[in-house]
Design an enzyme around this catalytic site. Sequence first.
Site, PDB file in Angstrom:
ATOM      1  N   ASP A 163       0.830  -1.197   0.000  1.00  0.00           N
ATOM      2  CA  ASP A 163       0.000   0.000   0.000  1.00  0.00           C
ATOM      3  C   ASP A 163       0.868   1.252   0.000  1.00  0.00           C
ATOM      4  O   ASP A 163       1.876   1.327   0.700  1.00  0.00           O
ATOM      5  CB  ASP A 163      -0.895  -0.015   1.237  1.00  0.00           C
ATOM      6  CG  ASP A 163      -1.731   1.241   1.356  1.00  0.00           C
ATOM      7  OD1 ASP A 163      -2.663   1.396   0.554  1.00  0.00           O
ATOM      8  OD2 ASP A 163      -1.439   2.063   2.246  1.00  0.00           O
ATOM      9  N   GLU A 172       1.137  -0.837  -5.077  1.00  0.00           N
ATOM     10  CA  GLU A 172      -0.076  -0.064  -5.322  1.00  0.00           C
ATOM     11  C   GLU A 172       0.307   1.395  -5.532  1.00  0.00           C
ATOM     12  O   GLU A 172       0.846   2.044  -4.620  1.00  0.00           O
ATOM     13  CB  GLU A 172      -1.027  -0.205  -4.128  1.00  0.00           C
ATOM     14  CG  GLU A 172      -2.354   0.517  -4.294  1.00  0.00           C
ATOM     15  CD  GLU A 172      -2.387   1.881  -3.624  1.00  0.00           C
ATOM     16  OE1 GLU A 172      -3.297   2.673  -3.955  1.00  0.00           O
ATOM     17  OE2 GLU A 172      -1.513   2.154  -2.775  1.00  0.00           O
TER      18      GLU A 172
END
Length: 475
Positions: free
Chosen positions: A190, A231
């Site tokens: 993330d 990501e």
Amino acid sequence: MRNGVLLITYPDSLGSDLSSLEKVLSKHFPKAITAVHVLPFYPSSADRGFAPKTYETVDPVFGNWEDLQKLGKHYDLVFDYMINHISRESEIFQTYLQEGPDSPLQSLFLDFDAFWGGSITEEQLDRIYKRKDKAPYEEIRFADGQVRKLWCTFGEQQIDLDTRSRRGLEFLEQNLQSLVRNGAKLIRLDAFAYATKRIDTDCFFVEPEIWELLGHCRALVEPYGADVLPEIHEHYSLQLKLARNGYPVYDFALPFLMLNALYFQQTTYLKGWLEICPRNQFTTLDTHDGIGVVDVFGLLPPEEIEKTKEHLYAYGANVKRIYNTEKYNNLDIYQINCTYYSALGNNDRSYLLARAVQFFCPGIPQVYYVGMLAGMNDLKLLEETKEGRNINRHSYSVGEIEEELARPVVQALRHLMELRSTHPAFGGTFVLEQEEDDHLLTISWEYETEKLFLHADFQNSTFTIKEGEKVLMRL
């Protein structure tokens, strides 16, 4: 990862917890899904799991590691690792506060002033790729009364980690290896591009440091048969660069391109992307965040981007500019908050066409849990919480799920998902067939003697899926 549909869901959004999730999927979607991305299930202090206190345990509200292992017997599992930050309430950060700025833990975090060698200049500050309208730090008071500025890219509960230091790398190693030992086949990194910082840069996707960090992460999980998925929401060229270097990526450009094609019955820009998009990718139409706009800069002309945004605000069911304002805790001009079904006016035909095309695109298709149930905007939750992204974060009870499954659009989508997850042709070669008419799109997949065709007409929102001359599905 098996080449089928990947579901993305919160641990308590399809039923009340992980045990309920497993029962719902086993009962209703046994052939439709091959993998499950369980959004953060760790104890957390903010951002619905994205401010983790620790990666060592499952939040008891959701269940335990045994529940995840049971889910992993049937599905490949994807877990999140917030590589850029840790919770302000985490034990390790609280220990740092008690021990003071000179604690042995100080190298795990980033003293903002020390990073810049003193006070940051206006020029340096303006250059940083920021996620808020101020300098990316929080003033932290230690137990002895001393105050320091610590780097904080996102919310005040999410304190940045220093991935450059020895202690930072040890922390990374400990957590990544723990997650794959607990069953993760894929680790979603993330906010990955924010994890590399160097003075006098924009501190976003800093090269060559970004490649060193990514390579280190992959090396940690590969011995366990797992991989990493960075990501990044930004210009599509970064996805192409990652893919050229052998890493799987997200296709965050597809959602907005698909809306443009459906709104204006044209496929030129969508086809242009399908010709060059990475093949080792995870396609999306919806996620737990908004519909990305920044991801299509350069793929759509500026006037097409504006036209699509305006159409989304006007045509997408109940989507209004007010939901992307400070009142709703959302100032991100790069994303628009809306369920994908509502972005298409809650129109079954348009929605199923969008999913059919997604499933025929190169890569592994990801379906968000709200999208799997063709969910409409949750305006009640939005108004109650004043959090823009909650418009697309409805939590379904088991009873609600049963009701949604009775809808023809959900049944048709489940059939499409089963086809995508089970047909061998998708393991073969992707071909974007030539069509003279701009409103037509034809895609084929071929593997040995198996061949599938998707013929889509964006003018009237119809499609046909054929296996040779046999019609498998028609809308």
